[in-house]
Structure formats: structure tokens, C-alpha cells
Design an enzyme around this catalytic site. Structure first.
Site, mmCIF file in Angstrom:
data_model
loop_
_atom_site.group_PDB
_atom_site.id
_atom_site.type_symbol
_atom_site.label_atom_id
_atom_site.label_comp_id
_atom_site.label_asym_id
_atom_site.label_seq_id
_atom_site.Cartn_x
_atom_site.Cartn_y
_atom_site.Cartn_z
ATOM 1 N N ALA A 27 -0.145 16.781 26.533
ATOM 2 C CA ALA A 27 1.660 15.346 28.013
ATOM 3 C C ALA A 27 1.072 14.702 27.543
ATOM 4 O O ALA A 27 0.409 13.800 27.370
ATOM 5 C CB ALA A 27 0.173 15.785 28.935
ATOM 6 N N THR B 207 4.397 12.444 26.952
ATOM 7 C CA THR B 207 5.704 11.168 28.015
ATOM 8 C C THR B 207 4.731 11.308 29.439
ATOM 9 O O THR B 207 4.475 12.139 30.092
ATOM 10 C CB THR B 207 7.137 12.474 28.167
ATOM 11 O OG1 THR B 207 6.904 12.713 26.187
ATOM 12 C CG2 THR B 207 8.582 12.156 28.420
ATOM 13 N N GLU B 208 6.113 9.940 29.854
ATOM 14 C CA GLU B 208 5.411 9.645 31.176
ATOM 15 C C GLU B 208 6.878 8.499 31.801
ATOM 16 O O GLU B 208 8.173 9.315 31.020
ATOM 17 C CB GLU B 208 4.729 8.368 31.467
ATOM 18 C CG GLU B 208 3.243 8.353 30.150
ATOM 19 C CD GLU B 208 1.801 7.934 30.692
ATOM 20 O OE1 GLU B 208 2.329 6.465 32.019
ATOM 21 O OE2 GLU B 208 0.892 8.419 30.558
ATOM 22 N N PRO B 209 6.538 9.265 33.091
ATOM 23 C CA PRO B 209 7.981 9.009 34.264
ATOM 24 C C PRO B 209 8.593 7.504 32.837
ATOM 25 O O PRO B 209 9.610 7.632 33.413
ATOM 26 C CB PRO B 209 7.468 8.884 35.177
ATOM 27 C CG PRO B 209 6.491 9.489 35.798
ATOM 28 C CD PRO B 209 5.451 9.673 34.133
ATOM 29 N N ALA C 63 8.078 5.759 30.120
ATOM 30 C CA ALA C 63 8.183 5.673 28.773
ATOM 31 C C ALA C 63 8.335 7.384 28.111
ATOM 32 O O ALA C 63 7.732 8.234 28.420
ATOM 33 C CB ALA C 63 6.895 5.410 27.914
ATOM 34 N N ARG D 137 8.489 18.506 14.965
ATOM 35 C CA ARG D 137 9.826 17.637 15.039
ATOM 36 C C ARG D 137 10.641 18.886 13.839
ATOM 37 O O ARG D 137 12.180 19.330 13.880
ATOM 38 C CB ARG D 137 10.057 16.245 13.542
ATOM 39 C CG ARG D 137 10.046 15.040 15.462
ATOM 40 C CD ARG D 137 9.558 13.978 14.795
ATOM 41 N NE ARG D 137 9.548 12.783 15.743
ATOM 42 C CZ ARG D 137 9.348 11.607 15.253
ATOM 43 N NH1 ARG D 137 9.219 11.060 14.166
ATOM 44 N NH2 ARG D 137 9.489 11.339 17.003
ATOM 45 N N GLU E 54 10.595 15.753 20.967
ATOM 46 C CA GLU E 54 10.200 15.370 19.973
ATOM 47 C C GLU E 54 10.310 13.700 19.340
ATOM 48 O O GLU E 54 10.740 13.856 18.054
ATOM 49 C CB GLU E 54 9.569 16.350 18.740
ATOM 50 C CG GLU E 54 9.416 17.756 19.028
ATOM 51 C CD GLU E 54 7.975 17.308 20.480
ATOM 52 O OE1 GLU E 54 8.524 17.584 21.497
ATOM 53 O OE2 GLU E 54 7.178 17.393 19.090
ATOM 54 N N SER F 156 17.786 11.613 18.979
ATOM 55 C CA SER F 156 17.844 11.197 17.626
ATOM 56 C C SER F 156 17.944 10.288 17.253
ATOM 57 O O SER F 156 17.960 9.685 15.823
ATOM 58 C CB SER F 156 19.217 11.699 17.559
ATOM 59 O OG SER F 156 20.015 12.841 17.348
#
Lengths: 348, 373, 373, 348
Positions: B114, B116-118, B120, B238, B352, B355
Site C-alpha cells: 500500500a 499509492t494515495e488518492p 499522489a 517493474r 508500477e 510510462s
């Protein structure tokens, strides 16, 4: 563009943002609601190409293009529905005086119709309707708007028939796009007595769709790009707004430019003399463009773009589906090559 | 130079392909996609049949490729239950490995990661979640996380949060730490995200942490090193996303080749022939980039330039291939798995590191190689 | 899997790069380009310094790459004097090798390969030149050849011509044969082609053969197998054209990187950073495709699919890279070697089978692999 | 497009094919011949933007665009020359009444001028002219048409000066494109007495070039594509004409379509109200398009395309050079992004 069409553009634009945007998710999940069809009808959109006396708006080519473009910018499903009812169903029915009054029901949103042309789309097993004895029997695959009350379908005698009974849609296909419309095989077992032959020239009918399909494609691009531009002005990453980053900003600026260029061409040819070559050229270019732009718009939205709730991913799916339902690219590219080289070309 | 994989890996590839073709039936693919359900049974089966083998990285890589080639949703679900485990392998304590990692490796528990945030997405350093140290040595976690794979089915997730404010704007990535958070703890809630465009068999959720108490033994590695751990992790994952992407691209190519085999009219068109040639070339280029990056990683010598090149190029190849195959097969593709492959593919360009992020990494690390700081 | 070249090859690469940077001065690059002159002295120097080593294929491959990276015109001229020699190596008699191949390998003579004709570019089977057998066993050659590298400087050329009419339209490629023709023989004339867009230091000519008598011992291999020899040859030379292309692409990348190093304003633009990342990725992808094809060829196991993939992808990468680098460096690039690199690059998409031909080869051979005849 | 402009289009088209095509190779190798300048002048092309009383044709924006497009389709060098004389030299001189009569000499083909703006093109070492005491001294790099009789150049005081003496061109640069024009550094050592200050606003001058540069780009694309289409109809390979093969035919059909779309946009905006945003959009799109199409045209020609004699490779080189001389893409993309997002954008 004259005043009348300008007004139409703004009226439809407002309709799209006030009446379509808020229920977009519902349209995608549950189909086009009955009430919306009524609203489309009361605006004259459902009978865009129908004559006034049958509840239509009798729009000219430019007006019809503007209508579809503006509807598609908010809901490609609704635009495709209006296109299907008009460019295929109403135009076909108009060819047969005896059933002319059905147009009133369609433009009034009472019933909906569909036209089967998937067999023209290089489709491997399109199914077939056989005319045997006193029946039309068979199964058609990949029927768009398969919950229609009225079908115009080809039989194995090479003719098209209008039927209103003796069919039922089967389980839905995978649903790439235009999720507001049911998409499934349909079984037919109709008494020939209830089938009315429609004397249509399918090639002409298809030729007449280049311009409206271009309008839908341009509308999809417009809707997706506008949302992406708005999002890029709001959303921050790495301490800056997305619009500040060159790769995103330049990509969107490029798309915006191409969109404006295509849009002016659409308007030019919609108000000029019929020119099938130009219409075909625009269609081939704008369908690819719609896909590219809606993909870009999705990417600008990052992870959120991948979620239905944000109303972005549908443009990409719908653009892809339009590129499939919008015509047989290979055959049409051959046709265009032949028009351009002024002799048979592109056939190997 | 040697461009061949060991024979046992190619054997494994065949085995996985057979598994996927057998188990990922058209009905299942469609069912789990339409219903947005995580396929617990398939995951279990894949584990039991030894399809997923975390102990041999090449084995895992080709398995990912072959699973996603047949169906990305079911394929990813088959191995993603251990998502985040590399963090514990590399930086976890022995106790953490025993308590949290081993049950996952035994196929009993599901883990999540966990970050990623809303607010960011790609900008990891921009996260706002906080872990505040308490007098008793424990931490209190507050914040929310977005797009968390396995979020609503995981037994525990590895959470990145700030343990102190950033020292400066340039050093926003400092003072972040990671902890293991059990989903059953008080204050933890998950909200499954419905309506993804694709990979709908995988589970994705928004997580909310309200005053969640984390015991000190659940802190991973050193306090303040969280950002570094995440970046190390991405250098591994990745490559796995690149492998998924190659799988998707290959799957799309398979379908157009199948149609060309069956339909002579289709295959006699030179434009179709060129499309197949171009697609086959790009898929191979993506595969070579990926295997090169993997080869270095698996020798414990990862090269971030090569890794990001592989991820970016493979992801774009996946969407290009799915789009192109669907375009040329038309309705025939639209009512088959190709339609799903198309919807699944797009996330590859986002996961991840989008691009855009990959390109920035390539640029910066490449210029460093060229002697520029 | 192993993505590294042997150390001695990497050493050789360095040596060749040093040679090219030293000898391919700005003045020389420009002089031979502007005057469309073949650089005999440079070719000699390259030979004497051991830059060109035909006995080790990897050595030759990286040398081609490094020479073209600095200047394609001078670079190609440095090794192309032996153009066609693989034909003699593979299919020539011992006498032919002694008389014709060895002097070339010793750097004394220049050879050419004459297949293309004015009416038949990529379509080798469409050539019209004829060799007619005479009662005394010799052959009389008539016809003309177009775009023949070394045409006006070669001592002898290997000519493809019809020795009998094609048995049918489908078998147009039958009944072709190859012979060694000395340029000093009566009836042979060469017309140097001036005004090429690029690679202007290389020599290109139109050849005309009027009743040229060829002794039977100058026929290569078997009568009627000429088309097959040419295709075998292309499976080798396509890899060298791919290497040239990588060289050009890398050279273009070098220049944009150099500018980024020197010019902070330039390098701070994110669009420039992305351009460098994208270009570096494509160059690497092209290189990996090329090395894979080369690796198989050098093990005497060439794969035509992989070879044509490499040639097509590398050639397109060369024009893409030169174009892109020139576009972003602007006038700064336009008055430097980058301008020449741009002009040189385009021929890569045409030589040894245009991109269109490569795609057809890929398609046909790929489908064969997939079990389709 | 009205009758007057239609006539102009056909007149210039005929001029291009009769007077430019036959001497194209000579133009490339030896520069634009004096006689051709005379011919251009007698048609009013050299003084396209000059008033009638100074030997000009006083063309409007549409006429000027048509002129450049048609000239570029045969000889991009000549088109660029006409553009340089008009959009830079004549327009600048018109700002200064005292030297107005020089325009007659330019539009009459007696003398030629040039304008130095390479310093605006992100050029690393553009050189500089210093105003020291009574002299303008220095060296400028990358001067196009450096054999001109008249230079309008910037000095280090930020002003532009017209000078007619005290300069000499140095050895030529590499010559990517527009080979009909000399391209070299120029040394200046001019007495300030002979230098006339021109009160020009260089940003405005540049803004006015978007449309003409687009016209040249579209002309290049048109010239290259027409040749490719003709060649594909003539040339055979594998027992068929090139036009019969889909990849080539479709590629050209696509290019033909885009060309028509861009061309209509050019005409639309050239006859409409000034709209810098649209002009910039068109320029950015059409410059890239010209390069792509001319590359395609070269590829269609195979090995022959690579030879000067076939008159194809020059389009590709010229398109590339136009993309460099046509404006600073990065700065202009930032500008366009800002126009589109309606706030500063694309600056990171």
C-alpha cells in the site's frame, strides 16, 4: 457555420452536459433509460432525419453532424443510438411508404429499431436468416441494440425485411463499448406474413454513414480531450499541475490542434456538396484519431482513468468499438485507394 | 552472448501454458471479469500444481508471461497474492519473515502493498499518510491508500507512511517508513473499487487507516528508509509488469495469427501480413529488453535504466498489440477474449510507474551513466 | 541467458571508436561527402591498423557499428571493399577463392556485388540480365545493373543473371546464376552515380554489360542456384546493415546527449528528457534484436525471421533517431555531422531489402514457424 | 475560395510545373538563377506582399498562402526564398518610409535581402553583431540567403539594422536543405552611417510567419505525394504496380487524406479573421506532416528516391530544414500549450 447551426450546437451541447453527463454511469450500467429517450425525442433528436410530420427534426447534413458530435462528446452510447435509429432505421423505413408511420413511434421514443449490417464487417460467423416456406428463421450474431422492437435484417434471398415479432435476443456478447446498447445474438422465427420487404440499397446506406460516423468520432475525441484538459489543470504531481509538464501539455496541445482541424473539415464537407471521397477520408482519419486521443486522455488521468466512475475509459472503449462498427477498414481503405489513384489500387 | 533460456525454464513455460489453456476457460475468463470477483480457487490450484514458483526468478517470469498471455485477470490473480513479498525478503526481520512472509509463500495468506494515495499516484514522495510514534514505542497510522491490489482480500498489507515531515521540498522522499499492517486490526477499512476497465478478476481497493496502532516489531527495516525500499521493490516488480505486458502482447499476436491461419482471405491481404510482421517484431523487441533487465536483476545487479526501458517499452507494446489486433480482427475480435485483452492491457502503462515515470527514470539514470549528475 | 559480449570484443569496440574519432575528422567527413569521393586512404589505414577483421564476425559487427556511429560514409567505405565476399567464401571454388577472394581479404583488391537492376529493385527475381552459354563453354553476359556499391572502383563484381528463362511465373526465381566479372574485361562499363542523398563517400554506380565473355571457371557454384546464393548472402548482410543502422542511431543519440550535457536549458526541458529516454530505449531494442540475429548466424544457424526483424527495426530506428535528434537540436544540429547522419540514415530502410521486403520475409517465415505453409 | 484565388492557384501551379520543375536540379546545385528571379518578379511573386506601386502584387493572406504552397510543391527552395523576401525583408522595410523604394528593387529581382533570426531558434552559438563606436562588427552564423545584397540584422543594442555594405559571407555550412539559397556565416564590419535602424517588432513578425510556413509545408507534402502517387502508378515490382500493394497504397491514401484536411484548414484560416492560435496549431502539425509525407514519398521511390536526379529526396531534406528554420518548436509548443490551457502550461 450559420446562426441556426450555431444555436443547434449550443443547445445540444447544453443537453449533453445537463442531461447526459449526470446519468452517464447509469447509461453504461443499465442502458439508455426510457425517460432519456423521451427527452431525446422531445428535442427532436431521436427523429433527427425524420420529416417534421412524423415528429422529426429534418436536420440537414451539417445539423445531423453537429447533433451526433455533441451527443458523443458526453455519451458515445447515446450518440450511436441516435445514429442507428436515424441513419439506418428511419432512413430505411422512409423507403417504404406503407410503414412510414412507424417513424413517428421511433422519433417519439415509443419503440426502437435496429439494422443488421455486421455481415458487412468481415465478421467470421455472422449467422444467417433463411427464408424457408412461410418463415424467416435463423440466428444473427453481434446485433447492436438487440433489445429493439423492430429489426431490419437481411435474409438469404438477398433482401432486407422489417420484422416486429418472432425474435428474441440471446445472452449478451462481451461488451467492448457502447454499453448503453444491448449487444447480443438474436434468434428469429418470424412468419413471412409479418415481414415487410424494404427496397434498400445497402451500399448507398453505408456510404451515407461516413459523415455521421466521423461526427461521432470527433465528438468522442472532443469529450475525452476536454476532460483531460480540465483534469490536467486540477491535478498535481511532483508539486506541479499536470498541465505544466511538457510531455503531457504538448501531447494535449497536439491533439487539440488536430481536433480543431478535423472539426473544421467536418463542417466544411457537411455544408458543401456531397463528396463521398472526402467523407470517407475524414472517417478513416477521425476514427483512428478518436482512439488515439481517448487513449491519451485515459493516460493523463492515471489510475483514475482506469475506473469507470471517472467517465474516461468509456471513450477509449467506445472509440475502439466505433472503429469496428464504423466500417470495414480494409475494404474501405481499398475503396479510398482506388478513388485516389483513379484506378484499382491497394488490392494486394 | 546467449539468447536462450535454460531448457527447464522452457519446459516450465510449456507446462504453464497448458495449465492456462486448460483452466482459464472462456466461461471462467468471462465470469470473473463480468462479476469483478477474485478467483480464489484458481489461485489455489495454480499454487498446488506448482505453477507459481517464487524460488526461481526465471521460472516466475515466464510463468507470468504465459499466464497473462491467456488471461491477464486470472493470470495476475494466480500469483499476485504475494504482492510485496520482496520487501519482506530483502528488508524484513527474521520474525517478520516467519510470521508474515512464510504463510504467503505457503499459499495460505494474501498480502498487499500500500503505497499509492488518492492525491499522489506516480508521485510516491507526495503521499500524506502518517505514522506517529507513541511513548510506548508503537506507531499510530492515519491516512488513506488508493488502487491497492488485493486491498479487500489481503490478510495484511505493507504500508508506506511519513514518520516525520520532509526536511525540505527537494528531500520530500526522506522520512518515510514502511510497516506491516494487519487488515483485521481496528481502524483499518477497505473499500473495493468496482468498475475497473480491465484486469477485473484482480482485487483493487481503497484503504482507510484511522488511528491504527502498529506495534514496533511491525516496522520494516529502518525508520526513514521507506522510499528507498519502495524504489528497490519497483526495480523488481517493474520487470514483472513488463513480463505481464509481453504476455498480453503475445496473446494479442496469437489471436491475429490464429485468424490468419483459419481465414485465407484475411491472411492474403498484404496489409495484414505487414501488421503481423510489425507486431511480432515489437513483441520480440520488448521481450529481449525485458529478459536483459531480468538477467541483470537475477544476478543481483539490477540496472534501473534497463528495467525502466523494459517496463515502458513492454507496456506500450501491450496496448499497441491489443489495439492493433482488435482493430484488424474487427467484430470477430470484439466478441472474444481479445476484447478483454484490450481492456486489460491499458493498466500496464500505469502500474508500477506510468510510462512517463519510466522515461524520467531512464533519462536520469542514463545521463548518470554518461557522467552527468 | 547472457547479454554481454566477450571482453576482447568490447576492447575491440573501444579501439575502433578511438580510430573513428581520430581519423574521421570533421574536415574529412565533410570533404568526402561534398565531393562524393571514395576514401581510399582511410580504407587502407583501417585495414593496416587491423580495424577490419573479417575472421571474427562479432569483431566485424561491433566495428561496423562503431565506424558508422561516427560517420556512415567513411565508416562503410572502410569495410565495404569486400562486399560480396561471403558468396565466394560459401559457394566459390578453391581457385576462385585464391584468385579473387584472397586479394580482397589482403586489402589489395576491391569487390562488388551486382544484383539490383534498373527495372527490379527489391524484386530480385525480376531481373533481366542474361548469361548465355556458348559452344566453347563460356558465357556471354548482357544487361545492366543499378545502385551497385563499389561499382566504379571495384576490380571485379559478382553478377546475378538469368541463364535460362523462368519455368513459370511462380518460379521466376529459378534459372538464375552468379559469375565473377572483372571490370577490366571488354564490354564492361561503369557509370558512377552522383548526387546521392547520403553515404556519399561510398561509391555507387550503374553497370552495363555488353556481350561480356565470362570463362566457365568464373561461374560461382552451380548454374541455376543464383537466387538462392543471393538470399543466403542477404541473410548475412542484413545483419551488417542492421549494425550500420544501430551505429547511426547511436551516433544521433550521442549528439543529443552531448548537447544535453553542455546546455542546461536544453536538458532541463522534460520533453527533451523524454526524447532521450525514448531514443535510448529504441536504440537498445534494435541492438538486442540485431545481436540475437547475429548470435544465431554466427553459430551457423541463421533465423531469417530474426534477421529481417533486426534489419527492419534497426533501419527504422536509424531514421527515427537521426530525424528526432536533428529536430530537437535544431540549427545546432543542422550545421554539424548530425545533418549528414540524417541524410545517410535513409538508405538503411532501402538497402538489402527495403523495410517492406523485410516485413514480407518476417511474415512468411514466421507463419511457417507457426505451422502454415 | 473565390474565383480570383482559384485563378491564382492555377497560374502559380502552371508556373511551378513549367518554370521550376525543369530547372530544379540546377536550382539545387547552383542556386536560384538570375533569370528565374526575373520571371518570379514579372509574375509579381517576388513582391507578393509589396504594394502595387513598388512592383508588388499586394496579395492577401490567402493569395500569399496559395502562392507559397504552389511554389513549394515544385521547389521548396524557391518558395522559401519568396517567403524570406516577403515575410521578413519586405515587411520590415515597409516599416521605414525612408527606405521604402528598396522594395522595388527586391520585388523586381534586382537585389535580394535577408533577415537574421537564427538567434531565435535555440541556436547554441548564433554569433553576434556588436555596435562599437561607429561600427557594426561581428559574425553571424547560419545565415540563410547569405549572398544577399541587403541584410536586416540584430545588434547587441537590441535593435535591428538594415545594412547594404561592409559584409561578406564566409564558407558555406553543411547544407541540409533549401540548397537554392546560400547558407553560411557572414562577417560584418559596417560603418554605422550606412546602417539604417528598422523599428520592427520581431515577435509580431514571427507570428505573421506561421501561416506562410504552413503553406510551404503543405506545398512540400503536396509535391512529394503527387510524385509518389505518379511513381506508384508507373513502377512495377513483383509483377504488379506499386499502387496495387496495400501497405504503399494505404499509406499514400492516408497521407492524401491528411493533406486535403490540412489544406482546407489552411484555406479556412487564411480567408478568415486572424487567429494566431489556429495559425500556430496548423504550423506545428503541418511541419511534422511535411516531413512524414516526404519520407514516405522517398521510400515509395526505393533506391531512386535516394538520388537527386529524381527530385524526391530534396523534399525530405527541405521539410526537415523547414522544421528547423520554421520556428523554435519547443518555445512555440509552450506558447500553444498556454493558449490552449488558458494559463501558463508546458514549461517543465
Amino acid at each position: 457555420m450559420d446562426e441556426e447551426h450555431r444555436v443547434l450546437e449550443s443547445v445540444v451541447g447544453e443537453f449533453a452536459s445537463k442531461e447526459l453527463e449526470p446519468i452517464n454511469k447509469q447509461i453504461e450500467l443499465e442502458g439508455i433509460p426510457k425517460e432519456l429517450k423521451k427527452r431525446l425525442s422531445s428535442q427532436g433528436f431521436l427523429g433527427a432525419l425524420a420529416p417534421y410530420d412524423l415528429g422529426g427534426a429534418s436536420l440537414d447534413r451539417l445539423g445531423y453532424s453537429i447533433l451526433l458530435k455533441q451527443l458523443a462528446s458526453a455519451s458515445p452510447s447515446v450518440a450511436f443510438y441516435v445514429f442507428l435509429e436515424n441513419s439506418f432505421v428511419i432512413k430505411s423505413i422512409l423507403l417504404k411508404n406503407e410503414v412510414r408511420e412507424k417513424i413517428g413511434l421511433i422519433s417519439g421514443g415509443e419503440i426502437s429499431g435496429t439494422f443488421y449490417y455486421s455481415h458487412l464487417l468481415n465478421f467470421l460467423e455472422p449467422g444467417e436468416i433463411k427464408k424457408i416456406d412461410s418463415k424467416l428463421t435463423g440466428k444473427l450474431n453481434a446485433v447492436i441494440n438487440s433489445e429493439a422492437n423492430l429489426f431490419i435484417v437481411p435474409a438469404d434471398d438477398g433482401k432486407f425485411y422489417l420484422v416486429e415479432s418472432g425474435f428474441h435476443p440471446l445472452d449478451e456478447h462481451e461488451k467492448l463499448g457502447f454499453r448503453g446498447l444491448r449487444f447480443s445474438p438474436v434468434k428469429f422465427d418470424t412468419s413471412i406474413k409479418d415481414a415487410i420487404e424494404i427496397p434498400l440499397n445497402v451500399d448507398e446506406l453505408i456510404d451515407d454513414t461516413h459523415l455521421p460516423i466521423s461526427a461521432i468520432a470527433i465528438g468522442i475525441a472532443q469529450g475525452a480531450l476536454n476532460k483531460a484538459i480540465e483534469y490536467a489543470k486540477e491535478r498535481s504531481a511532483f508539486l506541479h499541475k499536470l498541465k505544466d509538464f511538457q510531455p503531457l501539455a504538448f501531447g494535449m496541445a497536439q491533439a487539440y490542434s488536430q481536433l480543431d482541424i478535423l472539426n473544421e473539415y467536418l463542417i466544411n464537407i457537411a455544408q458543401g456538396e456531397r463528396d463521398i471521397k472526402k467523407e470517407l477520408m475524414l472517417k478513416i482519419i477521425s476514427i483512428d484519431f478518436a482512439r488515439d486521443v481517448s487513449k491519451l486522455a485515459l493516460q493523463v488521468h492515471g489510475g483514475y482513468g482506469y475506473l469507470m466512475d471517472f467517465g474516461i475509459e468509456k471513450y477509449y472503449r467506445d472509440a475502439m468499438f466505433l472503429s469496428i462498427l464504423g466500417g470495414n477498414h480494409l475494404d474501405e481503405k481499398m475503396k479510398l485507394s482506388t478513388l485516389i489513384f483513379q484506378e484499382k489500387a491497394g488490392w494486394i | 552472448m546467449d539468447f536462450t533460456l535454460p531448457e527447464e525454464i522452457e519446459e516450465k513455460r510449456k507446462k504453464v501454458r497448458e495449465f492456462a489453456l486448460k483452466e482459464f476457460t472462456e466461461e471462467r475468463k468471462r465470469y470473473f471479469d463480468e462479476n469483478e470477483k477474485y478467483p480464489f480457487e484458481i489461485r489455489k490450484l495454480a499454487y498446488e500444481l506448482g505453477i507459481i514458483n517464487f524460488s526461481n526468478p526465471w521460472d516466475l517470469l515466464v510463468s507470468i508471461e504465459e499466464l497473462c498471455r491467456v488471461d491477464p485477470g486470472l493470470g495476475i490473480s494466480s500469483f499476485v497474492y504475494a504482492f510485496g513479498s520482496e520487501i519482506l525478503m530483502l528488508f524484513g526481520s527474521d520474525e517478520q519473515k516467519k510470521k508474515y512472509l512464510e504463510p504467503v509463500q505457503r499459499g495460505e495468506k494474501i498480502m498487499g502493498f500500500a503505497v499509492t494515495e488518492p492525491v499522489a499516484g506516480s508521485d510516491v514522495a507526495g503521499i500524506a499518510s502518517k505514522m506517529e510514534k507513541q511513548p510506548d514505542g508503537s506507531y499510530i497510522l492515519n491516512g488513506s491508500k488508493m488502487f491497492i491490489t488485493n486491498g479487500s482480500i489481503a490478510d495484511y498489507v505493507l504500508v508506506l507512511a511519513r514518520t516525520a515531515p520532509p526536511p525540505s521540498e527537494e528531500k520530500r522522499h526522506h522520512n518515510m517508513s514502511m510497516a506491516i499492517v494487519e487488515m483485521k486490526w481496528p481502524g483499518v477499512s477497505a473499500n473495493k473499487l468496482k468498475g475497473k476497465m480491465g484486469v477485473r478478476a484482480t482485487d483493487t481497493a481503497e484503504l482507510v487507516f484511522e488511528n491504527v496502532r502498529i506495534p514496533p516489531e511491525n516496522i520494516i527495516g529502518e525508520i526513514g528508509k521507506g522510499f528507498y525500499y519502495v524504489m528497490t521493490f519497483f526495480n523488481i516488480t517493474r520487470i514483472y509488469v513488463a513480463a505481464m505486458s509481453i504476455g498480453i502482447a503475445q496473446g494479442a499476436l496469437d489471436m491475429i495469427v490464429e485468424k490468419a491461419k483459419k481465414d485465407k482471405k484475411f491472411s492474403s491481404q498484404e496489409s495484414i501480413q505487414f501488421t503481423i510482421a510489425e507486431m511480432a517484431t515489437r513483441v520480440d523487441a520488448a521481450r529481449l529488453l525485458t529478459y536483459r533487465a531480468a538477467s541483470l536483476l537475477f544476478q543481483f545487479n539490477p540496472d534501473p535504466v534497463f528495467t525502466s526501458m523494459a517496463k515502458y517499452f513492454a507496456a506500450e507494446t501491450a496496448t499497441y498489440a491489443a489495439e492493433t489486433a482488435l482493430k484488424v480482427t474487427g467484430l470477430d475480435g470484439a466478441i472474444t477474449s481479445l476484447e478483454r485483452l484490450f481492456r486489460d492491457s491499458k493498466i500496464m502503462e500505469i502500474w508500477e510507474g506510468s510510462s512517463e515515470i519510466e522515461k524520467l527514470v531512464i533519462y536520469r539514470m542514463f545521463m548518470k551513466k554518461m557522467g552527468v549528475e
